[in-house]
Motif scaffolding. Structure first.
Motif, PDB file in Angstrom:
ATOM      1  N   GLU A 188       0.802  -1.222   0.000  1.00 13.25           N
ATOM      2  CA  GLU A 188       0.000   0.000   0.000  1.00 13.25           C
ATOM      3  C   GLU A 188       0.835   1.271   0.000  1.00 13.25           C
ATOM      4  O   GLU A 188       0.306   2.373  -0.132  1.00 13.25           O
ATOM      5  N   SER A 198       1.161  -4.803   4.110  1.00 14.19           N
ATOM      6  CA  SER A 198       1.770  -4.631   5.435  1.00 14.19           C
ATOM      7  C   SER A 198       1.270  -5.638   6.468  1.00 14.19           C
ATOM      8  O   SER A 198       2.050  -6.106   7.307  1.00 14.19           O
ATOM      9  N   GLY A 219       4.025   1.751   4.797  1.00 13.42           N
ATOM     10  CA  GLY A 219       2.931   1.502   3.860  1.00 13.42           C
ATOM     11  C   GLY A 219       1.602   1.610   4.574  1.00 13.42           C
ATOM     12  O   GLY A 219       1.294   0.821   5.457  1.00 13.42           O
ATOM     13  N   GLY A 220       0.830   2.620   4.213  1.00 11.30           N
ATOM     14  CA  GLY A 220      -0.524   2.743   4.753  1.00 11.30           C
ATOM     15  C   GLY A 220      -0.593   3.367   6.126  1.00 11.30           C
ATOM     16  O   GLY A 220      -1.636   3.291   6.778  1.00 11.30           O
ATOM     17  N   ILE A 221       0.489   4.013   6.571  1.00 11.06           N
ATOM     18  CA  ILE A 221       0.486   4.543   7.940  1.00 11.06           C
ATOM     19  C   ILE A 221       0.342   6.061   7.939  1.00 11.06           C
ATOM     20  O   ILE A 221       1.236   6.780   7.508  1.00 11.06           O
ATOM     21  N   ARG A 225      -3.993   4.966  14.850  1.00 17.15           N
ATOM     22  CA  ARG A 225      -4.515   3.598  14.781  1.00 17.15           C
ATOM     23  C   ARG A 225      -3.582   2.720  13.962  1.00 17.15           C
ATOM     24  O   ARG A 225      -3.314   1.566  14.289  1.00 17.15           O
ATOM     25  N   GLN A 226      -3.102   3.296  12.853  1.00 20.84           N
ATOM     26  CA  GLN A 226      -2.223   2.519  11.972  1.00 20.84           C
ATOM     27  C   GLN A 226      -0.851   2.296  12.610  1.00 20.84           C
ATOM     28  O   GLN A 226      -0.234   1.251  12.411  1.00 20.84           O
ATOM     29  N   ALA A 228      -0.456   1.923  15.865  1.00 27.75           N
ATOM     30  CA  ALA A 228      -0.725   0.841  16.826  1.00 27.75           C
ATOM     31  C   ALA A 228      -0.776  -0.503  16.109  1.00 27.75           C
ATOM     32  O   ALA A 228      -0.239  -1.502  16.595  1.00 27.75           O
ATOM     33  N   ALA A 229      -1.415  -0.535  14.935  1.00 28.60           N
ATOM     34  CA  ALA A 229      -1.502  -1.785  14.172  1.00 28.60           C
ATOM     35  C   ALA A 229      -0.109  -2.264  13.775  1.00 28.60           C
ATOM     36  O   ALA A 229       0.225  -3.447  13.908  1.00 28.60           O
ATOM     37  N   SER A 230       0.719  -1.353  13.293  1.00 17.86           N
ATOM     38  CA  SER A 230       2.058  -1.725  12.838  1.00 17.86           C
ATOM     39  C   SER A 230       2.911  -2.247  14.005  1.00 17.86           C
ATOM     40  O   SER A 230       3.624  -3.239  13.867  1.00 17.86           O
ATOM     41  N   GLN A 333      -1.575   4.514  -0.616  1.00 19.07           N
ATOM     42  CA  GLN A 333      -3.036   4.433  -0.531  1.00 19.07           C
ATOM     43  C   GLN A 333      -3.589   5.305   0.603  1.00 19.07           C
ATOM     44  O   GLN A 333      -4.773   5.622   0.617  1.00 19.07           O
ATOM     45  N   ILE A 334      -2.719   5.716   1.523  1.00 20.38           N
ATOM     46  CA  ILE A 334      -3.143   6.590   2.619  1.00 20.38           C
ATOM     47  C   ILE A 334      -3.564   7.965   2.102  1.00 20.38           C
ATOM     48  O   ILE A 334      -4.123   8.780   2.832  1.00 20.38           O
ATOM     49  N   ARG A 337      -6.689   9.737   3.108  1.00 25.63           N
ATOM     50  CA  ARG A 337      -6.824  10.401   4.413  1.00 25.63           C
ATOM     51  C   ARG A 337      -6.199  11.783   4.455  1.00 25.63           C
ATOM     52  O   ARG A 337      -6.211  12.432   5.489  1.00 25.63           O
TER      53      ARG A 337
END
Lengths: 368, 368
Positions: A188, A198, A219-221, A225-226, A228-230, A333-334, A337
């Motif tokens: 992403e 990711s 990628g995608g951060i 929230r992202q 925390a996910a990573s 892709q972020i 946002r």
């Protein structure tokens, strides 16, 4: 938000920000992250020297990094004039005709600059030499393992070396060659990227290199929230890029409103992974320019570094025109946002606050 | 691991497991998740009725769901004999020649079954009718919004309706038509999937549908770390699929060792997103079969439902041969993690334990 990387680099948050703008990089470092200046746009060593001097003076003594593009396999070398002779005339003709169709005017007489030579190995080496005259704490290579002698040169100067990887096997090879930190670059992400997203890539690389090698999720951060996910996936920090295009500090480099219009309205569906920017797969904003290259009549992209030389003048013309429908912009892709332009410090504060709120929410779900 | 979905469905963990095997689905439900039986393989309503009766008897009274494939836009309808006339002879010839090249033997006389008709709208409606004679708590549609009358039929019977979405705009449209739960299907997922990876798609959809609509994160989820990441992104639960192929209970359906050999050795790089399975983009294991379709001489895949009819017999032959180099298997990028065959209950216990350990690790990073 503290991991071992904070102590290793003397930073408050393990948020690494790749950006071609020294203004953004310095602002990220001042805000407690690690700003990493992308060098590929500097054709001239003196120009880079000037930018790094400015950073030395504008980071309040905080650490920063630099990013070079140094393919391990040396592609065709030479000056842009030499290299031009490898570009087929049909390709040049198609580019000219396409710009005409898209309504992109020629540059005013005497304007424009040479094709980006940062993709050349020799140029990247000079970037490293210049950087070592300043005080970066990290050299990152955006394209594979740097040559071992460059890694040794950086280590001797006390710098850490990071490299991007799009698959676990590349990460393992980086580490075997002496790379200290792996940037796990998911599908992403903007710019050069592989096929593995990711959610799968980050834990794959974390487990492949073992716990002694820090991994940055990329990628995608663009939100807490992202992050925390990573970090849940095992990363010790995050590598961000696209979101910094949407900052006030970036306006120093962007030069016109076209870019802002383009990314402010884009959704996460409006990117495409294509070889038209450099010859290797990279994610760009989907515009009339990328769509033209996807047409049946379009030529196949050339290998690196020829493709970037082929389109360099087109990029200059497109950027000068500022038409948001045609713009040529590497972005992840972020981009969906990136809906307002804000100061870097405000973006950083939001990332940290949302990360903390997210961890508290997970505590509730886990019943901790 | 508790979210509002646990109370809504009477389950212990918000882990939804899509599987074509009633043995796997029942085992997941018994272990505290929600097993969801994929119906597309049932050409015969009585066969599905028998499988659901078995599930009623083997789930210890725990809830379960069913998954149908019901495109909102009705594609070409008819029996497989009628539809065959739409398939170009050149396509059939290429398939036959390719199987010969790949060394896939014909089926023994009298064996084989009709092409999968579950992709037809009429067949999916009969699946819903049969399911409503049993006690599922959820009907999921793997392909867009179900028709509004089907949603109303399910609601009248007290069932919740879920639908897969690969972009925020599709999720919003599902909700407008009465869908209760959105499955955010990321790029890394097996089977039908879009272009946006989970790291970006999940929060995009969560924010697009608002906090009253539960979202399940799907794509790339095969460990407790990935569940924590998905819930960090705002999902209220996860939708898993590929990992259940790697369970002892799945062996009841798989029929031969070829599948196991194929996915046990695959890495996260060994999948491909292609239209060759159904006519719409779906992620499959990369094998000599998918590579043959990527050759320059290969025909373009046909639209749904013709493509699946074209390759149905080839799939029967490939599966009967059990050759892991050729196998045709929808699977996500998480296949790289499917390295041993275990009982469903053990996989579930590991997911929950790793989720809890991950949240504790994030607490440490956040300083909570």
């Amino acid at each position: 938000m503290r991991t071992a990387l904070c102590d290793a680099f003397g930073i408050d948050y393990p948020i690494f920000a790749f950006t071609p703008s020294e203004h953004v990089a310095a602002a990220v470092s001042r805000a407690g992250g690690l700003g990493v200046l992308g060098c590929v746009r500097f054709n001239d060593a003196e120009e880079l020297d000037k930018a790094l001097t400015w950073m030395d003076d504008n980071t309040d003594g905080k650490p920063y990094g630099v990013d070079v593009v140094m393919p391990m396999k040396i592609p065709t070398e030479g000056t842009s004039t030499d290299l031009s002779s490898y570009i087929p005339e049909d390709h040049k003709k198609w580019v000219d005709e396409t710009l005409l169709k898209l309504g992109v005017p020629p540059l005013p007489e005497g304007e424009g600059r040479e094709g980006v030579l940062g993709w050349l190995h020799s140029m990247a080496r000079s970037h490293v030499d210049v950087a070592l005259q300043h005080r970066p704490v990290l050299i990152a290579n955006a394209l594979g393992t740097p040559p071992v002698d460059v890694i040794e040169q950086c280590h001797a100067a006390g710098l850490k070396v990071a490299a991007l990887a799009g698959a676990p096997k590349h990460a393992v090879s980086h580490v075997a060659n002496g790379v200290d930190i792996i940037v796990a670059q998911g599908y992403e992400a903007g710019g050069h990227t592989g096929e593995i997203a990711s959610m799968v890539l980050t834990p794959d690389i974390v487990d492949a290199v073992g716990q002694d090698v820090p991994v940055l999720g990329a990628g995608g951060i663009g939100s807490g929230r992202q992050i925390a996910a990573s970090l849940a996936l095992g990363a010790q920090g995050v590598w961000t890029g696209s979101i910094w295009l949407g900052t006030e500090e970036y306006r120093n480099l962007a030069g016109n409103q076209g870019w802002e219009t383009a990314f402010l309205r884009a959704t996460s569906s409006d990117t495409v992974r294509t070889r038209i920017y450099t010859g290797k797969p990279a994610r760009l904003l989907k515009t009339k320019w990328t769509e033209a290259w996807a047409d049946e009549d379009a030529p196949a992209p050339l290998p690196m570094p020829l493709q970037n030389l082929l389109v360099a003048d087109a990029h200059n013309r497109i950027n000068a025109s500022g038409d948001p429908d045609v713009i040529s912009m590497p972005v992840g892709q972020i981009v969906g946002r990136m809906n307002e332009v804000r100061p870097v410090a405000e973006v950083m504060a939001d990332l940290v606050a949302e990360f903390e709120a997210t961890v508290k929410k997970l505590d509730g779900i886990a019943g901790i």
